[in-house]
Motif scaffolding. Structure first.
Motif, mmCIF file in Angstrom:
data_model
loop_
_atom_site.group_PDB
_atom_site.id
_atom_site.type_symbol
_atom_site.label_atom_id
_atom_site.label_comp_id
_atom_site.label_asym_id
_atom_site.label_seq_id
_atom_site.Cartn_x
_atom_site.Cartn_y
_atom_site.Cartn_z
ATOM 1 N N LEU A 23 56.944 15.304 -16.917
ATOM 2 C CA LEU A 23 55.891 16.072 -17.397
ATOM 3 C C LEU A 23 55.401 16.764 -16.001
ATOM 4 O O LEU A 23 55.165 16.416 -14.947
ATOM 5 N N ALA A 24 54.904 17.913 -15.889
ATOM 6 C CA ALA A 24 54.599 19.080 -14.691
ATOM 7 C C ALA A 24 53.109 18.307 -14.222
ATOM 8 O O ALA A 24 52.165 17.880 -15.070
ATOM 9 N N PRO A 25 53.152 18.623 -13.044
ATOM 10 C CA PRO A 25 51.403 18.277 -12.187
ATOM 11 C C PRO A 25 50.875 19.228 -13.199
ATOM 12 O O PRO A 25 49.419 18.120 -13.111
ATOM 13 N N ALA A 26 50.786 20.574 -13.921
ATOM 14 C CA ALA A 26 49.530 21.003 -14.579
ATOM 15 C C ALA A 26 49.748 20.672 -15.599
ATOM 16 O O ALA A 26 47.983 20.562 -16.295
ATOM 17 N N MET A 31 45.732 17.137 -18.562
ATOM 18 C CA MET A 31 45.058 15.938 -19.934
ATOM 19 C C MET A 31 44.325 15.126 -19.326
ATOM 20 O O MET A 31 43.248 14.268 -19.750
ATOM 21 N N LYS A 32 44.023 15.220 -17.725
ATOM 22 C CA LYS A 32 42.742 14.239 -17.516
ATOM 23 C C LYS A 32 41.904 14.812 -17.257
ATOM 24 O O LYS A 32 41.401 14.363 -17.740
ATOM 25 N N TYR A 59 42.277 8.214 -30.765
ATOM 26 C CA TYR A 59 43.422 7.886 -32.153
ATOM 27 C C TYR A 59 43.532 9.966 -32.460
ATOM 28 O O TYR A 59 42.357 10.351 -31.918
ATOM 29 N N ARG A 60 44.823 9.914 -32.788
ATOM 30 C CA ARG A 60 44.634 11.561 -32.939
ATOM 31 C C ARG A 60 44.607 12.545 -31.715
ATOM 32 O O ARG A 60 44.729 14.294 -32.274
ATOM 33 N N VAL A 61 44.756 12.255 -30.992
ATOM 34 C CA VAL A 61 45.137 13.701 -29.817
ATOM 35 C C VAL A 61 45.822 14.444 -30.299
ATOM 36 O O VAL A 61 45.656 15.124 -28.900
ATOM 37 N N HIS A 62 47.647 14.437 -30.768
ATOM 38 C CA HIS A 62 48.029 14.379 -30.424
ATOM 39 C C HIS A 62 48.519 15.630 -31.953
ATOM 40 O O HIS A 62 49.696 16.619 -31.559
ATOM 41 N N GLU A 63 47.257 15.827 -32.748
ATOM 42 C CA GLU A 63 47.093 16.073 -33.640
ATOM 43 C C GLU A 63 46.008 17.972 -33.729
ATOM 44 O O GLU A 63 45.814 17.760 -32.404
ATOM 45 N N ALA A 64 46.241 18.445 -34.796
ATOM 46 C CA ALA A 64 46.098 19.844 -34.836
ATOM 47 C C ALA A 64 44.745 20.166 -34.958
ATOM 48 O O ALA A 64 43.710 21.226 -34.952
ATOM 49 N N ASP A 65 44.390 18.904 -35.685
ATOM 50 C CA ASP A 65 42.645 19.026 -35.712
ATOM 51 C C ASP A 65 42.225 17.893 -36.046
ATOM 52 O O ASP A 65 42.445 16.531 -35.457
ATOM 53 N N SER A 70 43.418 17.349 -29.617
ATOM 54 C CA SER A 70 43.766 17.874 -28.222
ATOM 55 C C SER A 70 45.081 18.851 -27.839
ATOM 56 O O SER A 70 46.134 18.502 -28.089
ATOM 57 N N PRO A 71 44.961 19.643 -27.537
ATOM 58 C CA PRO A 71 45.649 21.286 -27.084
ATOM 59 C C PRO A 71 46.495 20.562 -25.750
ATOM 60 O O PRO A 71 48.525 20.913 -26.607
ATOM 61 N N PRO A 72 45.798 20.453 -24.909
ATOM 62 C CA PRO A 72 47.734 19.801 -24.391
ATOM 63 C C PRO A 72 48.042 18.635 -24.907
ATOM 64 O O PRO A 72 49.308 18.724 -24.363
#
Length: 104
Positions: A23-26, A31-32, A59-65, A70-72
């Motif tokens: 992952l890039a620093p940005a 994410m932080k 839970y579910r931070v990787h989902e779209a809803d 979370s978008p990142p």
């Protein structure tokens, strides 16, 4: 992503590997910041420490809803560099991320 022979050996020995350049620093900074935002959400998608109330599982931070979407994290979970290639790894969906597991 193709793991080297050394990485596969370390994974088999230790059960994990560290990929510091994945992952890039940005991306890490985004994410932080997201984790700070998610700490403030009142939802059953967070498991909190009994003392202090800090979220220990989200839970579910990787989902779209959903309340913890979370978008990142959504973008990182779907980034081609985080996806397995046929014959190298198999992806197993977990509640918060995609785990890369070497195939035998």
């Amino acid at each position: 992503m193709q793991l080297s022979t050394d990485q596969l050996a370390r994974y088999r020995r230790d059960g994990f590997i560290v990929l510091p350049e994945l992952l890039a620093p940005a991306e890490v900074a985004a994410m932080k910041a997201e984790l700070q935002r998610l700490q403030g959400i009142d939802t059953d998608h967070l498991v909190r420490e009994r003392v202090g109330g800090v979220a220990k599982t989200i839970y579910r931070v990787h989902e779209a809803d959903g309340p913890t979407a979370s978008p990142p994290f959504h973008a990182a979970a779907r980034a081609p560099r985080c996806s397995p290639r046929p014959g190298n790894c198999s992806a197993t969906s977990r509640s918060t991320s995609t785990m890369l597991t070497p195939t035998e």
